[in-house]
Design an enzyme around this catalytic site. Structure first.
Site, PDB file in Angstrom:
ATOM      1  CE  LYS A 117       6.466  -0.107   0.609  1.00 23.44           C
ATOM      2  NZ  LYS A 117       5.068   0.296   0.615  1.00 23.44           N
ATOM      3  CE  LYS A 199      10.001   0.999  -6.397  1.00 20.49           C
ATOM      4  NZ  LYS A 199       8.752   0.390  -6.125  1.00 20.49           N
ATOM      5  CE  LYS A 202       5.770   6.766  -0.569  1.00 18.68           C
ATOM      6  NZ  LYS A 202       5.594   5.636  -1.461  1.00 18.68           N
TER       7      LYS A 202
HETATM    8  P1  TYM Z   1       2.348   2.790  -5.396  1.00 18.98           P
HETATM    9  O1  TYM Z   1       1.511   3.766  -4.647  1.00 18.98           O
HETATM   10  O2  TYM Z   1       3.674   2.435  -4.845  1.00 18.98           O
HETATM   11  O3  TYM Z   1       2.582   3.284  -6.875  1.00 18.98           O
HETATM   12  C1  TYM Z   1       1.503   3.713  -7.684  1.00 18.98           C
HETATM   13  C2  TYM Z   1       1.737   3.294  -9.125  1.00 18.98           C
HETATM   14  O4  TYM Z   1       2.944   3.877  -9.620  1.00 18.98           O
HETATM   15  C3  TYM Z   1       3.783   2.854 -10.160  1.00 18.98           C
HETATM   16  N1  TYM Z   1       5.178   3.234  -9.932  1.00 18.98           N
HETATM   17  C4  TYM Z   1       6.091   3.369 -10.904  1.00 18.98           C
HETATM   18  N2  TYM Z   1       6.010   3.206 -12.248  1.00 18.98           N
HETATM   19  C5  TYM Z   1       7.138   3.433 -12.966  1.00 18.98           C
HETATM   20  N3  TYM Z   1       8.318   3.809 -12.407  1.00 18.98           N
HETATM   21  C6  TYM Z   1       8.444   3.973 -11.074  1.00 18.98           C
HETATM   22  N4  TYM Z   1       9.601   4.357 -10.551  1.00 18.98           N
HETATM   23  C7  TYM Z   1       7.292   3.752 -10.255  1.00 18.98           C
HETATM   24  N5  TYM Z   1       7.058   3.835  -8.924  1.00 18.98           N
HETATM   25  C8  TYM Z   1       5.759   3.520  -8.743  1.00 18.98           C
HETATM   26  C9  TYM Z   1       3.386   1.584  -9.413  1.00 18.98           C
HETATM   27  O5  TYM Z   1       3.719   0.429 -10.136  1.00 18.98           O
HETATM   28  C10 TYM Z   1       1.897   1.775  -9.275  1.00 18.98           C
HETATM   29  O6  TYM Z   1       1.229   1.369 -10.449  1.00 18.98           O
HETATM   30  N6  TYM Z   1       0.208  -1.516  -4.130  1.00 18.98           N
HETATM   31  C11 TYM Z   1       0.085  -0.368  -5.003  1.00 18.98           C
HETATM   32  C12 TYM Z   1      -1.221   0.383  -4.814  1.00 18.98           C
HETATM   33  C13 TYM Z   1      -2.417  -0.497  -4.914  1.00 18.98           C
HETATM   34  C14 TYM Z   1      -2.991  -1.005  -6.129  1.00 18.98           C
HETATM   35  C15 TYM Z   1      -4.105  -1.790  -5.717  1.00 18.98           C
HETATM   36  C16 TYM Z   1      -2.660  -0.851  -7.478  1.00 18.98           C
HETATM   37  C17 TYM Z   1      -3.163  -0.967  -3.880  1.00 18.98           C
HETATM   38  N7  TYM Z   1      -4.179  -1.736  -4.351  1.00 18.98           N
HETATM   39  C18 TYM Z   1      -4.909  -2.445  -6.660  1.00 18.98           C
HETATM   40  C19 TYM Z   1      -3.478  -1.533  -8.414  1.00 18.98           C
HETATM   41  C20 TYM Z   1      -4.591  -2.307  -7.988  1.00 18.98           C
HETATM   42  C21 TYM Z   1       1.237   0.588  -4.694  1.00 18.98           C
HETATM   43  O7  TYM Z   1       1.771   0.581  -3.611  1.00 18.98           O
HETATM   44  O8  TYM Z   1       1.496   1.472  -5.664  1.00 18.98           O
END
Ligand code: TYM
Length: 335
Positions: A117, A199, A202
């Site tokens: 990032k 991966k 968005k």
């Molecule tokens: P975020 O918002 O980027 O993504 C949400 C969830 O989607 C999964 N994910 C994917 N899984 C498979 N293939 C992909 N291409 C893909 N892109 C995203 C992510 O692994 C995630 O599970 N930091 C986290 C949000 C968060 C969180 C937490 C999660 C904040 N606090 C506490 C669990 C527990 C995040 O940015 O996810």
């Protein structure tokens, strides 16, 4: 430390920083509804995390509500689990500050997501982006979560959460439960349709399928999906040699509940011209009811408001208990 019902606790969140996409759905989200009966579940909208990258305020508010509607549309029944908005429960920010002071500069510097990032946002490498894992650790530890269902890319953040929790426990006693990441076998890392070595995310919209996208647009993206330049032209799972086709097999398997072998068998002898539209159709079919239900829920703002208000209250009751313990242990005078 045990919660009252003795059920194991499961917690996860998604950032409302963009529209929900197929990676978010097939990786973690589609598995969450099945967990509601067996675990005490907390699912939240990680809005505090989103401002590590600049957001348009009105768009962020709209996306937060959209994401809540989609959570419910995907099967997260607010009567059976706790759905809430992270910024509505101040304990997240409060514990994050404490954990900041128990998280090391060196371990934060090693985080892959921070490196990615900060490369993408070179003009805004802010302190929040750097300390993001401490906030995520607070999200998890406040609820004494046993399991954190996420995609592969978040595994490292759950691991640092365990390290920080252990460090804290070693000083003050058993305050935090150590969480385990819970990663699905199929769908844990959905790749971009246009650049299958990256991966799905968005930030690359042309290779990304959004949950609320129109069926014709989804089908078009699948028809254009990058396949592989080998001469074999057959549907075979081999992520190194055939990343594009293997990603489509993974998507089809995750969308239909089949194994990779089932998919290979189903398309044996059929070319990519048959396979790609079939994957698109399967995805359109699983997303159709979710899109329709999200739209229906979004028309009822009063209901959504009642869900997030009740959710915040239930979440805060649990979170504040942990926070009070932590404040006491570190030596803050009781108010
Ligand atoms: P975020 O918002 O980027 O993504 C949400 C969830 O989607 C999964 N994910 C994917 N899984 C498979 N293939 C992909 N291409 C893909 N892109 C995203 C992510 O692994 C995630 O599970 N930091 C986290 C949000 C968060 C969180 C937490 C999660 C904040 N606090 C506490 C669990 C527990 C995040 O940015 O996810």
């Amino acid at each position: 430390m045990e919660n009252e019902t003795q059920k194991k606790v499961m917690l996860s969140g998604i950032q409302p920083s963009g529209e929900l996409h197929l990676g978010n759905y097939l990786g973690p989200l589609q598995h969450w509804p099945a967990m509601i009966e067996a675990y005490d579940c907390y699912f939240f909208l990680a809005d505090l995390h989103t401002i590590t990258v600049r957001q348009d305020p009105a768009v962020l508010r709209r996306r937060t509500l959209n994401l809540l509607a989609s959570y419910i549309a995907c099967g997260l029944d607010p009567e059976k689990c706790v759905l809430f908005v992270q910024s509505h429960v101040p304990a997240h920010s409060q514990l994050a500050w404490v954990l900041d002071c128990y998280t090391m500069f060196g371990e934060l510097s090693r985080m892959t997501q921070f490196k990615d990032k900060s490369a993408r946002n070179a003009d805004n490498i802010n302190a929040g982006l750097f300390t993001y894992p401490a906030l995520m650790a607070a999200d998890i530890l406040l609820y004494q979560a046993d399991f954190v269902p996420v995609g592969e890319d978040q595994k490292q953040h759950v691991e640092i959460c365990r390290d920080v929790a252990s460090r804290f426990n070693n000083i003050y006693g058993e305050i935090f439960k150590l969480p385990e990441p819970y990663i699905a076998k199929v769908g844990a890392r959905i790749m971009s349709l246009s650049a299958p070595e990256s991966k799905m995310s968005k930030s690359m919209p042309e290779g990304c399928v959004f949950l609320l996208e129109k069926p014709e647009d989804i089908l078009r993206k699948f028809k254009r999906a990058v396949t592989d330049s080998d001469n074999e032209r057959c549907v075979r799972y081999a992520p190194r040699e055939k990343p594009g086709v293997s990603n489509l097999i993974q998507i089809y398997a995750a969308a239909t509940g089949n194994t990779y072998e089932d998919v290979e068998r189903e398309f044996d002898g059929k070319g990519y011209g048959v396979f790609k539209p079939a994957v698109g159709e399967a995805v359109v079919e699983i997303l159709r009811p979710i899109r329709e239900e999200t739209e229906r829920l979004l028309a009822d703002k009063a209901y959504l408001e009642s869900v997030y208000r009740a959710g915040a209250e239930r979440a805060a009751a649990v979170a504040n208990k942990t926070l009070r313990k932590v404040y006491k242990k570190v030596g803050f005078l009781a108010p």
